[in-house]
Write an enzyme that holds these catalytic residues in place. Structure first.
Site, mmCIF file in Angstrom:
data_model
loop_
_atom_site.group_PDB
_atom_site.id
_atom_site.type_symbol
_atom_site.label_atom_id
_atom_site.label_comp_id
_atom_site.label_asym_id
_atom_site.label_seq_id
_atom_site.Cartn_x
_atom_site.Cartn_y
_atom_site.Cartn_z
ATOM 1 N N SER A 55 82.656 56.624 -43.946
ATOM 2 C CA SER A 55 83.760 55.665 -43.964
ATOM 3 C C SER A 55 85.044 56.340 -43.469
ATOM 4 O O SER A 55 85.078 56.847 -42.346
ATOM 5 C CB SER A 55 83.903 55.086 -45.371
ATOM 6 O OG SER A 55 84.763 53.967 -45.381
ATOM 7 N N ASP B 92 77.944 45.324 -42.418
ATOM 8 C CA ASP B 92 79.132 46.147 -42.644
ATOM 9 C C ASP B 92 80.270 45.588 -41.801
ATOM 10 O O ASP B 92 80.106 45.406 -40.586
ATOM 11 C CB ASP B 92 78.831 47.591 -42.233
ATOM 12 C CG ASP B 92 79.903 48.583 -42.646
ATOM 13 O OD1 ASP B 92 81.081 48.188 -42.732
ATOM 14 O OD2 ASP B 92 79.553 49.757 -42.853
ATOM 15 N N HIS C 60 78.327 48.176 -46.097
ATOM 16 C CA HIS C 60 79.160 49.376 -46.051
ATOM 17 C C HIS C 60 78.863 50.262 -47.259
ATOM 18 O O HIS C 60 78.746 49.790 -48.389
ATOM 19 C CB HIS C 60 80.639 48.979 -46.064
ATOM 20 C CG HIS C 60 81.553 50.124 -45.803
ATOM 21 N ND1 HIS C 60 81.708 50.680 -44.545
ATOM 22 C CD2 HIS C 60 82.359 50.849 -46.628
ATOM 23 C CE1 HIS C 60 82.581 51.673 -44.612
ATOM 24 N NE2 HIS C 60 82.979 51.808 -45.857
#
Length: 321
Positions: A166, A264, A294
């Site tokens: 991320s 995501d 995600h």
């Protein structure tokens, strides 16, 4: 090392695994529905408190906390050193530069350390809003420079890999770009593992249009994180390459593995960045995982187990070449 010809694939996944992933997504949406989403929390300290939907992660005795030099003072890092060390993996944690820490993934990092035969150095970079941009990339660059200069003395090897998840993936790219542009020391890193990263802070199409309930992050959550990490920046400023690495010159970077799920909101970030990484002449491996949300590698599902195994394989292959 990965070849310069990319491998861009949809992960081959049996229907039973897809159904398990979908069922987990439904359970996760139900659990998350009991708690206020991040963008509705006024006090950032509450978002970091651990009073949320997931149990506190275990802290392993194998992790060793230390401090390395940085321009703003010491940079805390958490180090995992397995019995046999072939290389060193510089890891940058997730959390949108607002939440998370180097102590939130001990089990995952210790498994990677042992499985890939690498020491892992996880950076506890400064968080926003107390420390907005560029505090986080400054700390990550400083930790990387320390590792480039001290890895052989500290760990007996100078075979380095960088990676993150991320915002950590975004910070890994920034770190490589900063080292390249300053003095070429990015070449010490032989590969990059980049899981579901943010690369366009002005928001890619998928990030702009993900308002559905349930997933770990949504468009409102992304905007909340960015408002803390990059306060006051205009859309044009958010597209500056020093803020959004998708817009940077990406030449002369190491081979990278990108992975992202189809559910995501940052799907476009990874697919766009992988295409630009490849166009710049860098080795590129992109895997898109059906139905994965995600942060999917953090959860107890088969697609996560498979990707964590592939991450270990990637890191081991890079340091072994």
């Amino acid at each position: 090392m990965l070849p310069h010809d990319p491998v861009m694939t949809m992960a081959t996944t049996g229907q039973d695994v897809v159904e398990e992933t979908r069922a987990f997504n439904t359970r996760m949406a139900r659990i998350l529905g009991r708690f206020p989403p991040l963008h509705k929390i006024d006090d950032v300290s509450l978002a970091r408190s651990g009073d949320g939907p997931w149990p506190a992660p275990p802290v392993l005795a194998e992790g060793r906390d230390r401090v390395v030099p940085g321009r703003a003072g010491g940079v805390p890092v958490r180090v995992f050193t397995p019995p046999v060390v072939h290389g060193v993996y510089l890891f940058l944690h997730a959390g949108g530069r607002v939440v998370g820490s180097a102590g939130h993934q001990d089990t995952q990092l210790w498994d990677l350390a042992r499985g890939a035969g690498v020491a892992v150095v996880s950076v506890d970079y400064r968080l926003a809003p107390e420390h907005p941009h560029p505090a986080a990339p400054d700390d990550c660059e400083d930790a990387a420079r320390w590792l480039v200069g001290h890895a052989r003395h500290e760990f007996g090897t100078d075979r380095l890999v960088i990676g993150g998840e991320s915002s950590g993936a975004e910070l890994a790219v920034h770190t490589l770009l900063r080292l390249r542009d300053a003095d070429g020391s990015h070449r010490a890193f032989r590969g990059a593992y980049l899981a579901y990263g943010y690369y366009d802070m002005s928001l890619t199409p998928s990030a702009r249009s993900f308002d559905e309930d349930g997933p770990l992050i949504t468009t409102p959550v992304i905007r909340w994180l960015l408002s803390h990490a990059f306060p006051g920046l205009s859309p044009e400023q958010l597209r500056d390459p020093g803020v959004s690495p998708l817009y940077a010159d990406l030449h002369d970077l190491p081979p990278a593995r990108f992975v992202v799920g189809t559910r995501d909101p940052l799907l476009d970030d990874s697919t766009f960045m992988a295409a630009r990484w490849r166009a710049a002449g860098n080795g590129t491996d992109l895997e898109v995982v059906a139905e994965a949300v995600h942060g999917f590698t953090m959860f107890p599902i088969k697609v996560a187990e498979r990707e964590l195994a592939r991450a270990r394989e990637f890191v081991a292959r890079v340091v072994g070449d």
